[in-house]
Design a protein around this motif. Structure first.
Motif, PDB file in Angstrom:
ATOM      1  N   THR A  83       0.832  -1.206   0.000  1.00 38.72           N
ATOM      2  CA  THR A  83       0.000   0.000   0.000  1.00 38.72           C
ATOM      3  C   THR A  83       0.866   1.254   0.000  1.00 38.72           C
ATOM      4  OG1 THR A  83      -1.713  -1.200   1.203  1.00 38.72           O
ATOM      5  CG2 THR A  83      -1.844   1.196   1.232  1.00 38.72           C
ATOM      6  N   GLY A  84       1.906   1.255   0.819  1.00 43.00           N
ATOM      7  CA  GLY A  84       2.802   2.412   0.853  1.00 43.00           C
ATOM      8  C   GLY A  84       3.502   2.637  -0.472  1.00 43.00           C
ATOM      9  N   ALA A  85       3.944   1.559  -1.110  1.00 41.39           N
ATOM     10  CA  ALA A  85       4.614   1.695  -2.409  1.00 41.39           C
ATOM     11  C   ALA A  85       3.647   2.209  -3.462  1.00 41.39           C
ATOM     12  CB  ALA A  85       5.207   0.351  -2.817  1.00 41.39           C
ATOM     13  N   SER A  86       2.422   1.710  -3.463  1.00 40.23           N
ATOM     14  CA  SER A  86       1.466   2.164  -4.480  1.00 40.23           C
ATOM     15  C   SER A  86       1.076   3.616  -4.257  1.00 40.23           C
ATOM     16  CB  SER A  86       0.228   1.271  -4.479  1.00 40.23           C
ATOM     17  OG  SER A  86      -0.458   1.385  -3.251  1.00 40.23           O
ATOM     18  N   VAL A  87       0.964   4.042  -3.014  1.00 40.75           N
ATOM     19  CA  VAL A  87       0.660   5.449  -2.740  1.00 40.75           C
ATOM     20  C   VAL A  87       1.823   6.324  -3.190  1.00 40.75           C
ATOM     21  CG1 VAL A  87       0.326   7.113  -0.859  1.00 40.75           C
ATOM     22  CG2 VAL A  87      -0.997   5.007  -0.900  1.00 40.75           C
ATOM     23  N   ALA A  91       1.662   9.200  -6.039  1.00 39.36           N
ATOM     24  CA  ALA A  91       2.096  10.570  -5.758  1.00 39.36           C
ATOM     25  C   ALA A  91       3.092  11.043  -6.806  1.00 39.36           C
ATOM     26  CB  ALA A  91       2.705  10.646  -4.360  1.00 39.36           C
ATOM     27  N   LEU A  92       4.018  10.179  -7.225  1.00 36.43           N
ATOM     28  CA  LEU A  92       4.982  10.559  -8.255  1.00 36.43           C
ATOM     29  C   LEU A  92       4.307  10.818  -9.592  1.00 36.43           C
ATOM     30  CD1 LEU A  92       7.994   8.179  -7.492  1.00 36.43           C
ATOM     31  CD2 LEU A  92       7.855  10.654  -7.123  1.00 36.43           C
ATOM     32  N   VAL A  93       3.343   9.992  -9.960  1.00 42.02           N
ATOM     33  CA  VAL A  93       2.632  10.185 -11.228  1.00 42.02           C
ATOM     34  C   VAL A  93       1.850  11.485 -11.209  1.00 42.02           C
ATOM     35  CG1 VAL A  93       0.773   9.253 -12.668  1.00 42.02           C
ATOM     36  CG2 VAL A  93       2.558   7.737 -11.795  1.00 42.02           C
TER      37      VAL A  93
END
Length: 105
Positions: A83-87, A91-93
């Motif tokens: 979940t943290g990686a996908s968030v 955010a980067l996108v």
């Protein structure tokens, strides 16, 4: 209809008893003639006898519990990490889209 009705109590209900008078009494100690110990006989404690099969079952059950709890904890940690990686990727996108939108204007 909407007015509250307060009940009235013309006479007290219940029985009225006069107060009782308590008179003090003297305390007299009596010593027993032959002191006998009042020891209850000790009840035999139940003993648990573990057979080799029971020991294997206990060890197997304990290992199963440890494995299940460990799997649950690892899966929860993995869910938090994903979940943290996908968030972070989202955010980067979004940041990239906002930056590219500002450059085109």
């Amino acid at each position: 209809m909407f007015k509250p009705k307060v009940p009235t109590m013309p006479q007290p209900t219940g029985l009225i008893t006069p107060p009782t008078v308590v008179e003090p009494t003297a305390v007299v100690q009596h010593t027993p003639q032959s002191p006998t110990p009042l020891v209850a006989p000790a009840a035999p404690r139940p003993t648990v006898q573990l057979t080799p099969g029971a020991v294997v079952a206990l060890v197997g059950g304990g290992a199963a519990v440890v494995l299940v709890v460990g799997a649950v904890l690892v899966s929860m940690l993995l869910a938090v990490a994903i979940t943290g990686a996908s968030v972070a990727i989202c955010a980067l996108v979004i940041r990239s889209l906002i930056a590219s939108d500002n450059q085109h204007r």
